[in-house]
Design a protein around this motif. Sequence first.
Motif, mmCIF file in Angstrom:
data_model
loop_
_atom_site.group_PDB
_atom_site.id
_atom_site.type_symbol
_atom_site.label_atom_id
_atom_site.label_comp_id
_atom_site.label_asym_id
_atom_site.label_seq_id
_atom_site.Cartn_x
_atom_site.Cartn_y
_atom_site.Cartn_z
ATOM 1 N N PHE A 212 0.865 -1.190 0.000
ATOM 2 C CA PHE A 212 0.000 0.000 0.000
ATOM 3 C C PHE A 212 0.899 1.236 0.000
ATOM 4 C CE2 PHE A 212 -2.034 -3.067 3.090
ATOM 5 C CZ PHE A 212 -2.986 -3.584 2.210
ATOM 6 N N PRO A 213 1.475 1.619 -1.120
ATOM 7 C CA PRO A 213 2.492 2.689 -1.132
ATOM 8 C C PRO A 213 2.041 3.999 -0.495
ATOM 9 C CG PRO A 213 2.425 1.548 -3.243
ATOM 10 C CD PRO A 213 1.262 1.021 -2.448
ATOM 11 N N SER A 214 0.732 4.288 -0.522
ATOM 12 C CA SER A 214 0.282 5.584 0.006
ATOM 13 C C SER A 214 -0.276 5.480 1.434
ATOM 14 C CB SER A 214 -0.787 6.175 -0.909
ATOM 15 O OG SER A 214 -1.900 5.294 -0.992
ATOM 16 N N ILE A 215 -0.123 4.330 2.098
ATOM 17 C CA ILE A 215 -0.697 4.166 3.437
ATOM 18 C C ILE A 215 -0.023 5.112 4.433
ATOM 19 C CG2 ILE A 215 0.877 2.278 4.085
ATOM 20 C CD1 ILE A 215 -1.457 1.011 5.649
ATOM 21 N N PRO A 216 -0.812 5.856 5.228
ATOM 22 C CA PRO A 216 -0.195 6.721 6.255
ATOM 23 C C PRO A 216 0.482 5.879 7.352
ATOM 24 C CG PRO A 216 -2.514 7.303 5.866
ATOM 25 C CD PRO A 216 -2.274 5.983 5.196
ATOM 26 N N ASP A 217 1.583 6.390 7.879
ATOM 27 C CA ASP A 217 2.285 5.690 8.963
ATOM 28 C C ASP A 217 1.340 5.407 10.132
ATOM 29 O OD1 ASP A 217 4.423 6.126 7.330
ATOM 30 O OD2 ASP A 217 5.606 7.279 8.779
ATOM 31 N N GLN A 218 0.429 6.369 10.397
ATOM 32 C CA GLN A 218 -0.461 6.208 11.548
ATOM 33 C C GLN A 218 -1.432 5.049 11.381
ATOM 34 O OE1 GLN A 218 -2.227 10.001 11.726
ATOM 35 N NE2 GLN A 218 -0.603 10.910 12.932
ATOM 36 N N SER A 219 -1.846 4.794 10.130
ATOM 37 C CA SER A 219 -2.770 3.675 9.914
ATOM 38 C C SER A 219 -2.089 2.360 10.263
ATOM 39 C CB SER A 219 -3.245 3.650 8.463
ATOM 40 O OG SER A 219 -4.020 4.791 8.184
ATOM 41 N N ILE A 220 -0.790 2.274 9.956
ATOM 42 C CA ILE A 220 -0.038 1.054 10.299
ATOM 43 C C ILE A 220 0.027 0.914 11.819
ATOM 44 C CG2 ILE A 220 2.152 -0.174 10.029
ATOM 45 C CD1 ILE A 220 2.646 1.536 7.498
ATOM 46 N N GLU A 337 -11.639 0.977 16.193
ATOM 47 C CA GLU A 337 -10.956 1.677 15.104
ATOM 48 C C GLU A 337 -9.855 0.803 14.515
ATOM 49 O OE1 GLU A 337 -9.814 5.085 12.648
ATOM 50 O OE2 GLU A 337 -11.629 4.176 13.464
ATOM 51 N N ARG A 338 -9.117 0.118 15.375
ATOM 52 C CA ARG A 338 -8.071 -0.796 14.918
ATOM 53 C C ARG A 338 -8.664 -1.846 13.983
ATOM 54 N NH1 ARG A 338 -6.030 -4.903 19.320
ATOM 55 N NH2 ARG A 338 -8.053 -5.776 18.779
ATOM 56 N N ILE A 342 -7.945 -2.542 9.995
ATOM 57 C CA ILE A 342 -7.443 -3.848 9.554
ATOM 58 C C ILE A 342 -8.343 -4.411 8.451
ATOM 59 C CG2 ILE A 342 -7.111 -6.269 10.242
ATOM 60 C CD1 ILE A 342 -6.344 -5.174 13.053
ATOM 61 N N ASP A 343 -9.644 -4.397 8.690
ATOM 62 C CA ASP A 343 -10.584 -4.950 7.697
ATOM 63 C C ASP A 343 -10.497 -4.191 6.378
ATOM 64 O OD1 ASP A 343 -11.411 -6.793 9.543
ATOM 65 O OD2 ASP A 343 -13.234 -5.703 10.134
ATOM 66 N N GLU A 344 -10.362 -2.869 6.479
ATOM 67 C CA GLU A 344 -10.296 -2.020 5.287
ATOM 68 C C GLU A 344 -9.120 -2.423 4.397
ATOM 69 O OE1 GLU A 344 -9.195 2.539 5.058
ATOM 70 O OE2 GLU A 344 -11.121 2.271 6.085
ATOM 71 N N TYR A 345 -7.961 -2.655 5.022
ATOM 72 C CA TYR A 345 -6.776 -3.004 4.233
ATOM 73 C C TYR A 345 -6.761 -4.482 3.826
ATOM 74 C CZ TYR A 345 -4.824 1.645 4.719
ATOM 75 O OH TYR A 345 -4.618 3.002 4.616
ATOM 76 N N ARG A 346 -7.331 -5.345 4.662
ATOM 77 C CA ARG A 346 -7.392 -6.775 4.295
ATOM 78 C C ARG A 346 -8.208 -6.982 3.022
ATOM 79 N NH1 ARG A 346 -9.481 -10.744 6.656
ATOM 80 N NH2 ARG A 346 -7.848 -12.316 6.545
#
Length: 628
Positions: A212-220, A337-338, A342-346
């Motif tokens: 996910f090249p554009s994923i924000p650090d905070q989402s990780i 929120e976590r 997670i579901d969004e990226y999975r």
Amino acid sequence: MSMKSFPKPSELPVPAGAEGWEKIYPYYLVFQDALREEEDAKFWFCDSQHWPTVFKPFETIGGEFAVKCLGQYNARHLIIPNANGIEFRIHLGYLYMSPVPVPEEQIADRVPHFQERVGYYFENWPRLLDQWHSKVRGTIAEMETLTFRKPPAMVPLADIRDGVAKDGSEQLLENYDRLIQLAYQNWQYHFEFLNLGYIAYLDFFNFCKEVFPSIPDQSIASMVQGVDMELFRPDDELKQLAVLASQLGLQAAFENTDDVEGTLARIAATPHGTAWLERYEQAKEPWFNFTTGNGFYGHDQYWNENQEIPLGFIADYIRRVDLGQEIMRPVAALIEERDRIIDEYRELLEGDDLIAFDQKRGLAAQCYPYVENHNFYIEHWTMGVFWRKVRELSRLFHAEGFWAEPNDLLYLGRNEVRDALFDLVTAWGVGAPGGPIGPVYWPEEIERRKGIVEALKTARPAPALNTPPASITEPFTRMLWGITTEQVEQWLAAGDDPNAATGLRGMAASPGVVEGKARVIMDASQLSEVQDGEILVAPVTAPSWGPIFGRIAATVTDIGGMMSHAAIVCREYGLPAVTGTGSASTTIRNGQLLRVDGTKGTVEILDEPAVAGPSAHSHNHEHGHAHV
């Protein structure tokens, strides 16, 4: 930008009155003229995150043990392919670090060793972590048994009959040596799992950036948050005690918590006081082995020795409970929120990528709590016992006339203390009427050193020294300290930035946007000044500042990365945070209206100072306690 590098160590002015400062620290901790060319060729950054105050000579032990033991796990235990340890020096009283790179040609050879060793830990994590707790608690328990008492004037007759053939002074020497060894032992244990926690997180972080090249650090970071961390237990215990006190109607007993004995007596005199005090006693061990500082300084105040601190926090929590405020951390919301993220990226992944994502996230979530939890066991509990024993020894010397103040031992290096001990026991053993030499030698020398330390405190440390590398790749430097290529460029350009008076940029450490008035806090003794809804601005925050995180709207710090304590604590409390700004605590004034955007990593100063309070300029205080 006008500057291409930071000043060299030799270019920084020595504050008036601090001349000869190098001699109060061990030779191996200061830059050497004979090595100037080699040392000036390295980039050094100041770790004011862990050591925001000038070192008194004895206090270098924390910096030495911590950074040496961090290094051994990179270079000797785990054989991290691209990172050895971190060299460190004290300059003008502050700690500077320089990560040691691994030569390119050695990296490949280290990979199989690294994989085998790290793999073993990850496969056996629960068992090895249980073993870690046993080791650490065992060290603390032994440390508690050490005592520092004057030997008897006459060896007991029983020792004569039993052939003991010793005068008791050997126990003083042995106990001192053992105290140092035990502190060192727990600092070695400290890093056994810490780097693994970072490695598991970085592995997940890098994988996410790849897919996910554009994923924000905070989402990780959010995907491993909302855990039940032991580091938050002391604060959680206070909250539970406050709720109980409110339910039992004990509010009036907390009117003057500075009077500890009076407060506890007033509670005991109420109908339900005994039940509350039983719960209070349960909380104290081990959770009151907790400091308002960070455990690295001899002046740090621990809850179990200064109960006005936790009682003051409890009183404030009672006030907020009675006002109907929610004082508990929003754990359920964080977990929700976590799971949503997670579901969004999975949903964007399938096949091997989905399997890898689940494995790497699961490992990071398992290992991540240690990144904070170890802090309670080492920095707080171990060092709390350590400093208590050091003060006990210092009082023994004080009683024998070695120095003027009970805690003046802190102005000796730890090897000088050994010499002073031998001086003391020699005088006892010989029985000479003049006694030891120390009372003649040390008082004047300690006063001289106190003057140097106070003079060093008048100058803030330079954020870095010498020429930075073209890019900073060492993972711990980036994650823990927030020392990134971009951040270093910002520090270098600070004097050239026409917008510096109206805003700052740092690490987007915890999401959200909020406006509020600034409260500049330079150390824990000022925490009582923080008002509800203010934005905390500090060189760095300590994990032990948890009780005020429920009051503030956001946090801004000078130093710290995504895995700094400030960043992690703010994410777990659901507060916006911008870390690693470099100069927020000296740029922002008390009362200024700020807009903190923790999602973008920006801090806007929206007006002129409303209050030009002393906090923004005062250097670190070493006395006073925090209670709110």
